[in-house]
Design an enzyme around this catalytic site. Sequence first.
Site, mmCIF file in Angstrom:
data_model
loop_
_atom_site.group_PDB
_atom_site.id
_atom_site.type_symbol
_atom_site.label_atom_id
_atom_site.label_comp_id
_atom_site.label_asym_id
_atom_site.label_seq_id
_atom_site.Cartn_x
_atom_site.Cartn_y
_atom_site.Cartn_z
ATOM 1 N N GLY A 1 0.818 -1.199 0.000
ATOM 2 C CA GLY A 1 0.000 0.000 0.000
ATOM 3 C C GLY A 1 0.859 1.258 0.000
ATOM 4 N N SER A 2 0.390 2.285 0.669
ATOM 5 C CA SER A 2 1.063 3.587 0.613
ATOM 6 C C SER A 2 2.394 3.635 1.349
ATOM 7 C CB SER A 2 0.134 4.669 1.168
ATOM 8 O OG SER A 2 -0.952 4.874 0.296
ATOM 9 N N THR A 3 2.739 2.589 2.105
ATOM 10 C CA THR A 3 4.059 2.585 2.752
ATOM 11 C C THR A 3 5.185 2.511 1.726
ATOM 12 O OG1 THR A 3 4.084 0.169 3.028
ATOM 13 C CG2 THR A 3 3.146 1.478 4.833
ATOM 14 N N VAL A 4 4.847 2.208 0.475
ATOM 15 C CA VAL A 4 5.861 2.123 -0.577
ATOM 16 C C VAL A 4 6.169 3.492 -1.180
ATOM 17 C CG1 VAL A 4 4.412 1.829 -2.650
ATOM 18 C CG2 VAL A 4 6.564 0.575 -2.477
#
Length: 391
Positions: A106-109
């Site tokens: 998800g957005s942690t990338v």
Amino acid sequence: VVSKVTATNKEVEVLKEVKPKDNKNIQLNIDINLQQMIYERFKTSKEVGVAIVMRTNGEILSAVSYPSYDPNLFVGGIGIKEWRALQNDLAHPFTNKFIHAVYPPGSTVKMGMALAFSKSLEGVLETYEQCNGFIKLGKSKHKFRCWSRWGHGSVGLRKSIRESCDVYYYNKSLKVGINAMAKQLRSFGLGVKTGIDLPREYNGVIPDKAWKMKRYNQSWYLGETVISSIGQGYSSITPMQLVRHTALIATSKLVTPRIARNIDGNLTVTKSKYIYFKPHHIRQIRQAMTDVCNIQGGTAFKTMKDLPIVVAGKTGTSQVSSIPQSTKKRIKESELAYYLRSHAWITTYAPAKNPKYIVTVLVEHGGHGGSVAGPIAADIYSWLHANQYFN
């Protein structure tokens, strides 16, 4: 000892016995009190997931996979009822989730994705993107939507992370391309084994055109590039990979995680690899991660703002089910059936200006990272501070 036993596991005869060797001791980096606190925290909240605490040099202070099981159940033979209960538990207590389970990041990338853009195409991060809540590709009516229905307006690098704008990454990915993105992300520790001193670690997947052709014998589509840019689609990583990757963002060093501190009287070797990032890009990313936890509008502000130390981080809500195009307003995660809810991530480091510790938390089907995984990470930091880790 190798023994002959009856059907009821009663020893009949010793077939082979090997005497134990002395001085084969292993000392771990694990803080057992921290380990127990985190385990009890998951147990109390009845969440399923993972929490990992690592020093920025790679020493693992805690790695909790919840739920687990009591190995004493197997002493003398486990009952059929207990065995079937463990086997059929959909929370998978036998799985070491921090290296033997993979999840969409998800957005942690997004921090790593921004750095992948930077290394792949000169000047690509210097321009702003306009977010109106979605993009379309060509003449297609399909909308690739931002999490914000109304959009984020004009978005630069720092704002894209602080407010987790998806459209920013959609547009940049179309300029850079999936192959370049994937190559850089793998060099940043995602989709590859961390080298941790535990057996049978999983790789995960950071996809590109060749991977899809080999796996599915199909061509790659632009829409797959778009969703890969926000850690969805085919992308999958282990929690340990994200811990290592977060340490890289914090220090510019890709470390090898280590649970063992001392083996047979010999200290384990901590390895690290320096990776160069353009100073103004990595500085903006670190400032943005500090904003996430400390500035109104940051996705982890509510849960992290009152800690006794300044934390930098990024939340993530990784979807496990698609949202129909006909859906105008997204249903709340809490209203979805449990196994359709998104996984909740938060990955952090502290202190923000002098990183010493990485704390990463994943709650399976937890919904939103900031509101579900965030409180667990906050409790971990409070414990670390109370136990003199920041002195």
